[in-house]
Design a protein around this motif. Sequence first.
Motif, mmCIF file in Angstrom:
data_model
loop_
_atom_site.group_PDB
_atom_site.id
_atom_site.type_symbol
_atom_site.label_atom_id
_atom_site.label_comp_id
_atom_site.label_asym_id
_atom_site.label_seq_id
_atom_site.Cartn_x
_atom_site.Cartn_y
_atom_site.Cartn_z
ATOM 1 N N VAL A 157 36.780 29.528 42.716
ATOM 2 C CA VAL A 157 36.960 28.114 42.339
ATOM 3 C C VAL A 157 37.046 27.902 40.793
ATOM 4 C CG1 VAL A 157 36.164 26.829 44.374
ATOM 5 C CG2 VAL A 157 34.502 27.399 42.459
ATOM 6 N N GLU A 158 36.391 28.586 40.206
ATOM 7 C CA GLU A 158 36.296 28.499 38.720
ATOM 8 C C GLU A 158 37.418 29.612 38.203
ATOM 9 O OE1 GLU A 158 34.604 26.977 36.628
ATOM 10 O OE2 GLU A 158 33.289 25.973 37.930
ATOM 11 N N LYS A 159 38.573 28.974 38.242
ATOM 12 C CA LYS A 159 39.987 29.769 37.947
ATOM 13 C C LYS A 159 39.789 30.253 36.504
ATOM 14 C CE LYS A 159 41.910 29.170 41.772
ATOM 15 N NZ LYS A 159 41.826 30.085 42.736
ATOM 16 N N GLY A 160 39.828 31.653 36.225
ATOM 17 C CA GLY A 160 39.731 32.295 35.015
ATOM 18 C C GLY A 160 38.538 32.512 34.304
ATOM 19 N N CYS A 161 37.328 32.151 35.315
ATOM 20 C CA CYS A 161 35.972 32.306 34.802
ATOM 21 C C CYS A 161 35.066 32.871 35.839
ATOM 22 C CB CYS A 161 35.411 31.109 34.285
ATOM 23 S SG CYS A 161 36.012 30.273 32.987
ATOM 24 N N CYS A 233 34.373 33.930 30.948
ATOM 25 C CA CYS A 233 35.978 34.005 31.267
ATOM 26 C C CYS A 233 36.601 34.933 30.715
ATOM 27 C CB CYS A 233 36.460 32.699 30.478
ATOM 28 S SG CYS A 233 35.511 31.017 31.037
ATOM 29 N N GLY A 234 37.986 35.163 31.357
ATOM 30 C CA GLY A 234 38.789 36.303 30.937
ATOM 31 C C GLY A 234 38.967 37.202 32.250
ATOM 32 N N LEU A 235 40.048 37.987 32.165
ATOM 33 C CA LEU A 235 40.292 39.034 32.971
ATOM 34 C C LEU A 235 39.244 39.872 33.420
ATOM 35 C CD1 LEU A 235 42.400 39.984 34.884
ATOM 36 C CD2 LEU A 235 43.288 41.662 32.901
ATOM 37 N N ALA A 236 38.424 40.714 32.408
ATOM 38 C CA ALA A 236 37.526 41.592 32.752
ATOM 39 C C ALA A 236 36.384 40.618 33.501
ATOM 40 C CB ALA A 236 37.094 42.117 31.285
ATOM 41 N N ALA A 237 36.031 39.727 32.919
ATOM 42 C CA ALA A 237 34.813 38.975 33.580
ATOM 43 C C ALA A 237 35.017 38.566 35.135
ATOM 44 C CB ALA A 237 34.446 37.791 32.805
#
Length: 271
Positions: A157-161, A233-237
């Motif tokens: 639900v937390e898009k991107g995080c 947040c971010g792709l890696a996280a």
Amino acid sequence: MAAVFALVICFTFSDDIVEFGLDVTGHRFSGAGPWLVLATDCLLVAATAALKWRIEQAPRQVFVRQLIGSRWALGAAIVVVTHLLSISTATHRANLGVVQSIWLSMLFSLLFVAAMALLLTSALGEKSIWRSWVLPMIVGTVVVQVASALWYPVIDVEKGCANDISSTYFSDMTNIIAIVLLTVGVELAYVRRTAGTTDPGRRVAPVFTVLWLCVGLALAFTMLVKADLGPHCGLAAVWHEYIAFVVTAQALSIGLTTVLWLLVTDQPTVE
């Protein structure tokens, strides 16, 4: 050992591997992504046939005839047909509600698990299949497929995080997986008792179980290290959280099923 890793790991996470590669390169999964997953799974199926041939060491023509009439052929057919159905119905499923989409995704996931079970049992040999500890791996794969199907529509639900999974989950996982690991590896002496058997499944399954429990435990620890450092947040996280979630779920499921399987089966004999 290679057959088990190729099927249980690569086949289970083939779509995630492809999606991760596309995310890193800045491409969307929709479009070429599903076809890349199909190609990847076909390569894994072909590699499984090659490994089966190496294990059995039969003449090529005899092996091909046996392969066509074995579990391997049925598993390979299920893989291809399920992928084609998933690709052809992607647009229709996108217009469905969340609940209907989840049920269809789980149906496809169960078909993939059935195909993996057929391919795995075929690669490890046709004799003493269910006494070869294949069941714990299948149960673990079912759990991770369900978790993966629920990730985007329900959990993420937390898009991107990476704030979707509670740190309590990973904290509990470190404790539970450690206990299961001790139970399987030390108290029951599982690996040592099965090391002398000639059944390939019994030699491979305990090694995989212990190794994957260790991987799950390590990933749970990595999530706890940064749990109190604020939002990430971010792709890696996001990928770190997702991988830790599905691997710990699969590892715990395989470990618990292995313990139960040990309790209801006879003791293997050491040669």
